[in-house]
Design a protein around this motif. Structure first.
Motif, PDB file in Angstrom:
ATOM      1  N   ASN A 131       0.835  -1.200   0.000  1.00 49.48           N
ATOM      2  CA  ASN A 131       0.000   0.000   0.000  1.00 49.48           C
ATOM      3  C   ASN A 131       0.869   1.249   0.000  1.00 49.48           C
ATOM      4  O   ASN A 131       1.955   1.253   0.588  1.00 49.48           O
ATOM      5  CB  ASN A 131      -0.914   0.028   1.225  1.00 49.48           C
ATOM      6  N   PRO A 132       0.389   2.334  -0.597  1.00 49.21           N
ATOM      7  CA  PRO A 132       1.164   3.577  -0.575  1.00 49.21           C
ATOM      8  C   PRO A 132       1.139   4.225   0.799  1.00 49.21           C
ATOM      9  O   PRO A 132       0.278   3.928   1.642  1.00 49.21           O
ATOM     10  CB  PRO A 132       0.445   4.453  -1.610  1.00 49.21           C
ATOM     11  N   ALA A 133       2.041   5.129   1.012  1.00 55.11           N
ATOM     12  CA  ALA A 133       2.154   5.816   2.298  1.00 55.11           C
ATOM     13  C   ALA A 133       0.863   6.534   2.675  1.00 55.11           C
ATOM     14  O   ALA A 133       0.502   6.612   3.853  1.00 55.11           O
ATOM     15  CB  ALA A 133       3.316   6.801   2.252  1.00 55.11           C
ATOM     16  N   LEU A 145       9.655   2.749  13.265  1.00 57.68           N
ATOM     17  CA  LEU A 145      11.109   2.763  13.108  1.00 57.68           C
ATOM     18  C   LEU A 145      11.561   3.019  11.677  1.00 57.68           C
ATOM     19  O   LEU A 145      12.672   3.480  11.449  1.00 57.68           O
ATOM     20  CB  LEU A 145      11.693   1.434  13.596  1.00 57.68           C
ATOM     21  N   GLY A 146      10.730   2.654  10.692  1.00 50.43           N
ATOM     22  CA  GLY A 146      11.121   2.857   9.307  1.00 50.43           C
ATOM     23  C   GLY A 146      10.762   1.674   8.437  1.00 50.43           C
ATOM     24  O   GLY A 146       9.957   0.819   8.816  1.00 50.43           O
ATOM     25  N   GLN A 197       7.570   6.697  -7.144  1.00 51.26           N
ATOM     26  CA  GLN A 197       8.420   6.187  -6.067  1.00 51.26           C
ATOM     27  C   GLN A 197       9.041   7.310  -5.237  1.00 51.26           C
ATOM     28  O   GLN A 197       9.104   7.230  -4.004  1.00 51.26           O
ATOM     29  CB  GLN A 197       9.520   5.285  -6.631  1.00 51.26           C
ATOM     30  N   SER A 198       9.492   8.356  -5.876  1.00 52.27           N
ATOM     31  CA  SER A 198      10.149   9.435  -5.130  1.00 52.27           C
ATOM     32  C   SER A 198       9.198  10.091  -4.139  1.00 52.27           C
ATOM     33  O   SER A 198       9.516  10.267  -2.958  1.00 52.27           O
ATOM     34  CB  SER A 198      10.708  10.482  -6.097  1.00 52.27           C
ATOM     35  N   SER A 199       8.007  10.467  -4.598  1.00 55.22           N
ATOM     36  CA  SER A 199       7.065  11.149  -3.713  1.00 55.22           C
ATOM     37  C   SER A 199       6.521  10.207  -2.647  1.00 55.22           C
ATOM     38  O   SER A 199       6.309  10.618  -1.495  1.00 55.22           O
ATOM     39  CB  SER A 199       5.923  11.755  -4.524  1.00 55.22           C
ATOM     40  N   ASP A 200       6.320   8.928  -2.996  1.00 58.24           N
ATOM     41  CA  ASP A 200       5.805   7.987  -2.007  1.00 58.24           C
ATOM     42  C   ASP A 200       6.831   7.724  -0.913  1.00 58.24           C
ATOM     43  O   ASP A 200       6.488   7.638   0.271  1.00 58.24           O
ATOM     44  CB  ASP A 200       5.410   6.667  -2.676  1.00 58.24           C
ATOM     45  N   LEU A 201       8.099   7.610  -1.304  1.00 59.07           N
ATOM     46  CA  LEU A 201       9.138   7.387  -0.300  1.00 59.07           C
ATOM     47  C   LEU A 201       9.300   8.612   0.602  1.00 59.07           C
ATOM     48  O   LEU A 201       9.490   8.477   1.812  1.00 59.07           O
ATOM     49  CB  LEU A 201      10.459   7.047  -0.984  1.00 59.07           C
ATOM     50  N   GLU A 202       9.211   9.789   0.031  1.00 60.26           N
ATOM     51  CA  GLU A 202       9.250  11.001   0.861  1.00 60.26           C
ATOM     52  C   GLU A 202       8.105  11.002   1.871  1.00 60.26           C
ATOM     53  O   GLU A 202       8.281  11.378   3.040  1.00 60.26           O
ATOM     54  CB  GLU A 202       9.165  12.241  -0.033  1.00 60.26           C
ATOM     55  N   ALA A 203       6.940  10.536   1.437  1.00 60.01           N
ATOM     56  CA  ALA A 203       5.770  10.515   2.323  1.00 60.01           C
ATOM     57  C   ALA A 203       5.924   9.481   3.434  1.00 60.01           C
ATOM     58  O   ALA A 203       5.555   9.750   4.593  1.00 60.01           O
ATOM     59  CB  ALA A 203       4.511  10.231   1.508  1.00 60.01           C
ATOM     60  N   ILE A 204       6.482   8.324   3.125  1.00 55.23           N
ATOM     61  CA  ILE A 204       6.620   7.298   4.174  1.00 55.23           C
ATOM     62  C   ILE A 204       7.700   7.716   5.171  1.00 55.23           C
ATOM     63  O   ILE A 204       7.585   7.467   6.374  1.00 55.23           O
ATOM     64  CB  ILE A 204       6.903   5.901   3.576  1.00 55.23           C
TER      65      ILE A 204
END
Length: 290
Positions: A141-143, A193-194, A175-182
């Motif tokens: 699932n996305p962030a 924790l990550g 991927q870039s924006s989703d990783l920034e959000a998570i």
């Protein structure tokens, strides 16, 4: 039980340093990945019997590992354990909780009351659970889904126990924006924790959409053959995979999200022993290698 002797071998053959303390590279040990889909496969959908079997399996395995530690004479700070659940809805669990969280609540009950599940522990599994356990789950699932679907409920139910995402990769988003959000969600949620990004290489042994997660795939360039247990396999050079969502280079997107610069795709498969020798020499000079 097979668990105790197997974990004892792990302890004796690398998990422990000569002084009997855990190797500093180890921090968490996963008792079982996605037990709600395996122990048995119907644990999350087949009613209370399967759920009880899953719970008993995890508690007894945890107990066996604690027993192995005792026999090995482990000293010093100890690692934490986890059991990584899927992000499936647990139809066998209490409907009060959502995906993954319902499974964690079920395990929590079993760890606190193992006798309810037909198990009499050798060690104090409840104390070990309360002091040495970290929850975890996998999700595609996305962030943007996770605060309402999981973390709000998790923080309310487990205000003292950390959690991490063991397999994280939402394929059909940027991927870039989703990783920034998570990462932002982790910053604002102290118990979170990550993530561990899933996955390094395309799983060619799987089929269909299961092949969409890898950062790297095989190129046609074969570097060398590899003999492995009387079978020969080709070692392929790796090539970056492109996002099925927008065609972005996935390794580069991941590197940028972590603040890195990535690498030059064009030279990834270039045979250059001199560069490797120089790189290794630089590492030895910086004491990163023995």
């Amino acid at each position: 039980s097979q668990i105790k002797p197997l974990y004892l071998q792990n302890l004796q053959k690398g998990f422990l340093k000569p002084d009997g303390s855990y190797h500093p590279a180890l921090k968490y040990f996963n008792i079982l990945n996605e037990p709600d889909l395996k122990m048995p496969s119907t644990a999350a959908i087949g009613g209370p019997d399967g759920l009880a079997q899953m719970s008993r399996t995890l508690v007894s395995a945890f107990d066996a590992m604690l027993d192995a530690e005792k026999e090995a004479g482990v000293v010093g700070p100890k690692i934490n354990f986890t059991a990584t659940f899927s992000f499936a809805m647990c139809l066998s669990c209490s409907r009060e909780y959502g995906p993954a969280l319902a499974q964690m609540v079920q395990l929590d009950d079993a760890m606190r009351h193992p006798e309810k599940y037909g198990y009499e522990p050798v060690n104090n599994v409840t104390e070990a659970y309360l002091t040495r356990f970290t929850h975890s789950f996998n999700t595609a699932n996305p962030a943007s889904d996770l605060k309402s679907m999981f973390f709000d409920g998790y923080v309310a139910k487990f205000p003292q126990m950390p959690v991490y995402i063991a397999e994280y990769h939402s394929v059909h988003v940027d991927q870039s924006s989703d990783l920034e959000a998570i990462f932002a969600l982790a910053e604002e949620t102290p118990l979170f924790l990550g993530i561990s990004y899933f996955e390094y290489q395309v799983a060619y042994w799987k089929a269909g959409t299961e092949r969409e997660f890898g950062l790297f795939g095989f190129s046609d360039q074969v570097l060398m053959p590899l003999d492995y247990f009387n079978k020969t396999f080709n070692v392929h050079c790796l090539v970056p995979q492109l996002s099925p969502y927008n065609g972005a280079n996935m390794p580069q997107a991941l590197a940028r999200a972590y603040g890195g610069t990535g690498f030059e795709d064009a030279i990834l498969c270039t045979v250059n022993p001199a560069a490797i020798s120089s790189w290794a020499g630089n590492l030895r000079g910086s004491s990163a290698l023995p």
